[in-house]
Design a protein around this motif. Sequence first.
Motif, short mmCIF file in Angstrom:
data_model
loop_
_atom_site.label_atom_id
_atom_site.label_comp_id
_atom_site.label_asym_id
_atom_site.label_seq_id
_atom_site.Cartn_x
_atom_site.Cartn_y
_atom_site.Cartn_z
N ILE A 108 11.30 -0.03 3.94
CA ILE A 108 10.82 0.18 2.57
C ILE A 108 9.49 -0.54 2.37
O ILE A 108 8.54 0.03 1.82
CB ILE A 108 11.86 -0.31 1.54
CG1 ILE A 108 13.14 0.53 1.63
CG2 ILE A 108 11.28 -0.23 0.13
CD1 ILE A 108 14.26 0.03 0.74
N LEU A 109 9.41 -1.79 2.81
CA LEU A 109 8.18 -2.55 2.66
C LEU A 109 7.04 -1.88 3.42
O LEU A 109 5.90 -1.82 2.92
CB LEU A 109 8.38 -3.98 3.17
CG LEU A 109 7.20 -4.94 3.03
CD1 LEU A 109 6.78 -5.07 1.57
CD2 LEU A 109 7.54 -6.30 3.62
N GLY A 110 7.31 -1.35 4.61
CA GLY A 110 6.29 -0.66 5.37
C GLY A 110 5.75 0.56 4.64
O GLY A 110 4.55 0.86 4.72
N ALA A 111 6.62 1.27 3.94
CA ALA A 111 6.18 2.44 3.17
C ALA A 111 5.27 2.01 2.02
O ALA A 111 4.29 2.71 1.70
CB ALA A 111 7.40 3.19 2.63
N VAL A 112 5.56 0.87 1.42
CA VAL A 112 4.69 0.35 0.35
C VAL A 112 3.31 0.03 0.91
O VAL A 112 2.27 0.38 0.32
CB VAL A 112 5.32 -0.90 -0.29
CG1 VAL A 112 4.35 -1.53 -1.30
CG2 VAL A 112 6.62 -0.55 -0.98
#
Length: 229
Positions: A108-112
């Motif tokens: 999720i953080l990578g997508a942000v």
Amino acid sequence: MARHKPAAEGGYQRGEETRARIIEAAVAVFGERGYEGASTRDIAAAAGVNAPAIQYYFDGKEGVYLQCVEQLIEFLWLRMGEPVEAAEKALLEPNVDDGQLIEATLDILGAVISLIEDKAVVWREFLDCHQEGFRLQSAATLFETKFKVRVGGVIRVLIARLAGLEVQDERAIIHSMALFTQGLAFRAQRSKLLTALKWSAINEKEMQLVRDVVLTQARFTLEGLARSK
């Protein structure tokens, strides 16, 4: 909510094309000037339509802004929907382990972080203005209910499970906000990042480097939380 009309003289397809052109232009204008600084005349000129078209299709500036927010949410879910859904599924698994929860959180953080890439520039600018106060309460509520609640909720549950805390524990809330802010910070500080690294742009290669470093740091944090239980 704004009306949804086809152009009287051109039929449904032409009306949809006009609406789409207005929204595309409005995203750029709002992103540059914010809600207060943009006018329907500016948007109409950018879209190549007459100013009354904004009223006809969207009931005015607020209506077109809300449609821009709807489009922003769609764009964000294209980027983040898959990792969020995967995390929600992992949390339902009775035998999920800390390693799987950590990977779900990092995805999720990578997508942000991917939002700093230049191909997302128009939406990034619109989102920045939206978050910096150039918004209506109706738009803030729309963004909150259709995007932030779900994303923030799943991150908080992931953090709480990893740290052995209740979801409503203040520490779980602070940890989840701190983690999510790591991804948002590089979008907000993008110009400083370019200057510090002497980059002229952030394309896939540059974005991937930032992503790798931030996720490495985040992994240490998440593993530390898991060990602290």
